[in-house]
Design an enzyme around this catalytic site. Sequence first.
Site, short mmCIF file in Angstrom:
data_model
loop_
_atom_site.label_atom_id
_atom_site.label_comp_id
_atom_site.label_asym_id
_atom_site.label_seq_id
_atom_site.Cartn_x
_atom_site.Cartn_y
_atom_site.Cartn_z
N CYS A 112 4.29 -10.52 -1.23
CA CYS A 112 3.12 -10.64 -0.38
C CYS A 112 3.49 -10.56 1.11
CB CYS A 112 2.38 -11.93 -0.73
SG CYS A 112 0.67 -11.99 -0.20
N HIS A 113 3.33 -11.66 1.86
CA HIS A 113 3.65 -11.68 3.28
C HIS A 113 5.11 -12.08 3.57
CE1 HIS A 113 -0.74 -11.74 3.50
NE2 HIS A 113 -0.62 -11.32 4.75
#
Length: 180
Positions: A112-113
């Site tokens: 994800c991030h």
Amino acid sequence: MAAPLNSKTIAFLATDGVEQIELTRPWKDLQGAGANLHLISLKKDDIQAFHHLDKAHTFPVDKVVTDVNANDYDALVLPGGVANPDALRQDRDAVSFVKHFFNSHKPVAAICHAPWLLIEADVVKGRTLTSFPSLQTDIQNAGGKWVDEEMCDDNGLITSRNPQDLDAFCARILEVLSQV
């Protein structure tokens, strides 16, 4: 029969704001395979996980990043969430911890991030990875190649886009770690 990863010790680096499922799902799969797991953070207190923007559970921290040595670990897992990697990338010790895994050619899994932390550690240049789509420009600006795939493995750098990709992400982590 012994679990395939019972000789492996895996670091999970996370802090407040971690996306809960991106922490708990890989943790469950690796623990089920017999790995020894440590939740490492910026502080000794529990960390607050989130389900998107809503508070979820808290998790006890095993070790503080200033007190660990990356040489003691076989691999690193970096869960996402927006606030989690943003806070970690501002901590010099966390960034150094991540960079050590790359310098030692050990597997790193980021979802994800979490690649924000990889960008800060200056380990993205020349690598192919995926992430949450909003990081595409950041990855490209750091010299990496961004792909829109559920899972990407670039020589032990395992990345995925979001929680929907956890099946492929976790399967690849287990496969890679069973071979090292």
